[in-house]
Design a protein around this motif. Structure first.
Motif, short mmCIF file in Angstrom:
data_model
loop_
_atom_site.label_atom_id
_atom_site.label_comp_id
_atom_site.label_asym_id
_atom_site.label_seq_id
_atom_site.Cartn_x
_atom_site.Cartn_y
_atom_site.Cartn_z
N ALA A 164 -26.44 5.66 4.59
CA ALA A 164 -25.48 4.56 4.80
C ALA A 164 -25.22 3.94 3.44
O ALA A 164 -26.14 3.62 2.70
N THR A 194 -10.42 1.83 9.98
CA THR A 194 -11.55 2.38 9.23
C THR A 194 -12.86 1.87 9.81
O THR A 194 -13.83 2.61 9.95
N MET A 195 -12.90 0.58 10.14
CA MET A 195 -14.11 -0.01 10.74
C MET A 195 -14.44 0.68 12.07
O MET A 195 -15.61 1.00 12.33
N THR A 207 -1.99 -2.77 5.74
CA THR A 207 -3.34 -2.64 5.21
C THR A 207 -4.34 -3.14 6.24
O THR A 207 -5.39 -2.53 6.45
N MET A 247 -11.28 -7.92 5.67
CA MET A 247 -11.86 -7.76 4.32
C MET A 247 -11.14 -8.60 3.26
O MET A 247 -11.25 -8.34 2.07
N TRP A 290 -17.87 -8.51 10.87
CA TRP A 290 -17.31 -7.67 11.94
C TRP A 290 -18.37 -6.72 12.50
O TRP A 290 -18.29 -6.36 13.67
N ILE A 305 -24.59 1.40 11.09
CA ILE A 305 -23.17 1.06 10.94
C ILE A 305 -22.93 0.56 9.53
O ILE A 305 -22.00 0.98 8.85
N CYS A 306 -23.78 -0.36 9.07
CA CYS A 306 -23.71 -0.93 7.73
C CYS A 306 -25.06 -0.71 7.05
O CYS A 306 -26.09 -0.82 7.70
N GLY A 360 -19.02 -2.67 5.14
CA GLY A 360 -19.62 -2.30 6.41
C GLY A 360 -19.34 -0.86 6.83
O GLY A 360 -19.97 -0.37 7.76
N ALA A 361 -18.41 -0.19 6.12
CA ALA A 361 -18.07 1.18 6.52
C ALA A 361 -19.07 2.18 5.94
O ALA A 361 -18.71 3.16 5.28
N ALA A 362 -20.33 1.92 6.22
CA ALA A 362 -21.42 2.61 5.53
C ALA A 362 -21.62 4.05 5.96
O ALA A 362 -21.92 4.92 5.15
N ALA A 363 -21.42 4.31 7.26
CA ALA A 363 -21.61 5.67 7.77
C ALA A 363 -20.49 6.57 7.27
O ALA A 363 -20.73 7.71 6.86
N LEU A 364 -19.29 6.01 7.26
CA LEU A 364 -18.12 6.77 6.81
C LEU A 364 -18.19 7.09 5.32
O LEU A 364 -17.99 8.23 4.90
N ARG A 378 -13.50 3.70 13.03
CA ARG A 378 -13.89 5.08 12.76
C ARG A 378 -15.35 5.13 12.29
O ARG A 378 -16.14 5.97 12.71
N ASN A 379 -15.69 4.16 11.45
CA ASN A 379 -17.06 4.07 10.94
C ASN A 379 -18.05 3.84 12.10
O ASN A 379 -19.12 4.46 12.15
N ASN A 439 -4.97 -0.63 8.92
CA ASN A 439 -5.70 0.48 8.32
C ASN A 439 -7.19 0.15 8.13
O ASN A 439 -8.06 0.97 8.44
N VAL A 440 -7.46 -1.06 7.66
CA VAL A 440 -8.85 -1.48 7.44
C VAL A 440 -9.60 -1.56 8.78
O VAL A 440 -10.73 -1.08 8.91
N MET A 461 0.84 -1.19 0.00
CA MET A 461 0.00 0.00 0.00
C MET A 461 0.89 1.25 0.00
O MET A 461 1.75 1.42 0.85
N CYS A 470 -17.16 -10.21 5.10
CA CYS A 470 -16.69 -9.04 5.84
C CYS A 470 -15.91 -9.46 7.08
O CYS A 470 -16.32 -9.24 8.23
N VAL A 486 -14.04 -0.55 2.08
CA VAL A 486 -14.17 -1.35 3.30
C VAL A 486 -15.64 -1.71 3.54
O VAL A 486 -16.49 -0.83 3.70
N LYS A 491 -16.66 -4.83 -2.84
CA LYS A 491 -15.86 -5.51 -1.82
C LYS A 491 -15.71 -6.98 -2.16
O LYS A 491 -16.55 -7.55 -2.86
N HIS A 531 -11.44 -1.51 -4.17
CA HIS A 531 -11.99 -2.17 -2.99
C HIS A 531 -12.29 -1.14 -1.92
O HIS A 531 -11.41 -0.38 -1.52
N ILE A 544 -18.64 7.09 13.92
CA ILE A 544 -19.49 8.02 13.16
C ILE A 544 -20.95 7.58 13.26
O ILE A 544 -21.85 8.38 13.48
N ALA A 545 -21.17 6.27 13.09
CA ALA A 545 -22.54 5.74 13.12
C ALA A 545 -23.20 6.03 14.47
O ALA A 545 -24.35 6.46 14.54
#
Lengths: 209, 290
Positions: free
Chosen positions: A93, B46-47, B39, B241, B273, B61-62, A145-149, B49-50, B42-43, A1, B185, A143, A121, A141, B53-54
């Motif tokens: 979302a 992100t989860m 990675t 992921m 997750w 969330i999803c 499930g990262a729907a809110a973000l 952080r998400n 980082n992933v 990455m 997931c 993430v 994904k 790709h 936010i939710a």
């Protein structure tokens, strides 16, 4: 990455796609179109395999979508969308759905519309990877499930087609800003998903004894 | 709207928008375990952080709020017909408020009902009468991505060289994680049922998701197997992921059912997750959410 993410804006030039490699982080900008299971089958049957004759409404939707898809992106996503009092829409979302279900259709859809990529994904198969090399296009790709973000990256809903498919399955035309994703299948026949599959298969065989 | 319907609406909102503390802690631990600047880390970040936010925005969330599965433990004086009607009303209202995505699709016509109310199986109900006075309702929201990678083995399995024993169960479980790759997931949670018939086996494999992460089987041999499956699944290098890394499975729970002499099913349910599980308990006139 790679460290710094590459910014891409639709419509995307071939040169920009060819410069991407599996593992690169990107931030996507511009107009993209959501399409998942029903949309893929609908596009495929009516305009590619042509096993079903399109209705007048189908043709109108097709003509409206074509300019967005040419040098554009499809997002495998079934969002939650709020309808605001003024009749406009807001994404609540919007994470990616599993892409492999579109494998029977994706390669030909990429080539038919001259897509520069799909976002989803879980990765896709060999037919899509080949189409990526030929078109050229890449698989981004996001993430799961990262729907809110990801919903925060959706700054405007421009239009929606085939809402009769239901909220998740409709084709939403959206403007995104700094949508984070990673290239996992590039236009040079490299797929991170293939690598992980091979490596995990070897690990599994050792564990099973 | 009845008090109970309002309380159920809150249960649905909480389940869809706020990851349970034990799940969030497991994800945090995993993020720290992964290599710096990888990675995988980082992933996972992100989860997390998400999830933050939710919770802050009270949004899902999803986007796939899945099949709403209600487990209802009710006192003898309650009517399950009435409870069902109130829960269905709350589900419809939660959909209107965008806590749930409209997910009930007619399999023949393709029509989405728009309010998450389908036939008698959607939303899904499990009722259990008990002698106490509490009403306890647990909601699981299980998304389609992870539901699609669930699978069932009938042992013996020649391909896996899996016999009808715990070693065979281990092989089936690891194969299920391999087949899923990142598509469920990952990092996921495994619910495994040994025995039963095809339907009771799958149902039992999901019921273990009602327990908190970190709990183990009462039989030490099975508890050891649970830990071993988790450890070995993480040696597959599928990662968050499916993008590579040390964290593929965050926990494994096993349960068992009596079986027929002819059948030996191993059912593996995969929970993504975004493991959404919350309970509402009504006791002494008070509503407690956990």
């Amino acid at each position: 990455m790679t460290e710094a993410a590459v910014s891409l804006t639709t419509p995307i030039a071939d040169a920009a796609i060819l410069s991407l490699h599996s593992g690169d982080s990107v931030l996507l900008n511009g107009v993209i179109v959501t399409a998942r299971d029903r949309a893929h089958q609908w596009l495929y049957e009516r305009f590619i395999r042509q096993s079903v004759a399109p209705t007048l409404d189908d043709l109108i939707v097709y003509d409206a979508l074509k300019p967005y898809l040419n040098n554009g992106l499809i997002y495998h996503c079934g969002p939650i969308v709020a309808e605001l009092p003024d009749g406009s829409y807001q994404f609540i979302a919007a994470g990616p759905t599993t892409s492999i279900r579109e494998e029977p259709y994706q390669a030909e859809i990429i080539q038919h519309f001259n897509l520069k990529g799909v976002i989803g994904k879980g990765g896709m198969g060999t037919a899509t990877l080949q189409a990526c090399a030929q078109t050229p296009a890449v698989y981004f790709h996001a993430v799961g499930g990262a729907a809110a973000l990801i919903a925060q990256s959706v700054i405007e809903v421009l239009d929606v087609y085939k809402l009769e498919f239901g909220m998740p399955e409709a084709m939403w035309v959206i403007r995104v800003e700094n949508f984070p994703a990673v290239v996992t299948m590039d236009a040079h026949n490299r797929s991170l998903h293939e690598q992980i599959l091979t490596r995990s298969k070897w690990n599994l065989e050792n564990l099973l004894g | 709207m009845s008090d109970l319907q309002a309380q159920l609406l809150e249960l649905i909102r909480l389940t869809a928008t706020s990851l349970p503390p034990d799940v969030e802690t497991a994800l945090q631990d995993a993020a720290e375990w992964e290599d710096e600047a990888s990675t995988a880390r980082n992933v996972l970040q992100t989860m997390l952080r998400n999830a933050a936010i939710a919770r802050a925005n009270s949004t899902p969330i999803c986007q796939d709020t899945g099949t709403p599965i209600f487990y209802v433990e009710y006192p003898q004086s309650y009517s399950t017909l009435e409870l069902k009607a109130i829960i269905r009303a709350a589900v419809s209202e939660a959909t209107e408020k965008n806590y749930l995505r409209p997910n009930a699709v007619d399999s023949l016509t393709g029509r989405n009902s728009g309010d998450n109310l389908g036939d008698a199986y959607f939303p899904e109900f499990h009722f259990e009468e008990h002698t106490g006075s509490d009403l306890r309702i647990t909601l699981l929201l299980k998304g389609g991505g992870c539901e699609n990678v669930g699978c069932q083995y009938a042992l013996p399995d020649a391909r896996l060289k899996a016999d009808r024993d715990l070693e065979g169960v281990r092989k089936a479980a690891l194969d299920a994680v391999f087949q899923a790759q990142g598509r469920g997931c990952a990092p996921g949670f495994l619910g495994i049922a040994i025995g039963g018939d095809r339907s009771t086996s799958f149902a039992a494999s999901k019921e273990v998701f009602l327990e908190k992460i970190g709990e183990h089987h009462i039989d030490p041999e099975i508890a050891t197997l649970e830990a071993r499956i988790t450890r070995e699944a993480n040696q597959l290098d599928i990662g968050p992921m499916g993008m590579g890394g040390h964290t593929t499975v965050l926990g494994t729970r096993i349960t068992q059912l009596h079986r027929l002499p002819a059948s030996y099913f191993v059912s593996v349910s995969y929970m993504c997750w975004a493991f959404r599980r919350r309970s509402l308990t009504l006791a002494y006139g008070k509503a407690i959410y956990d």
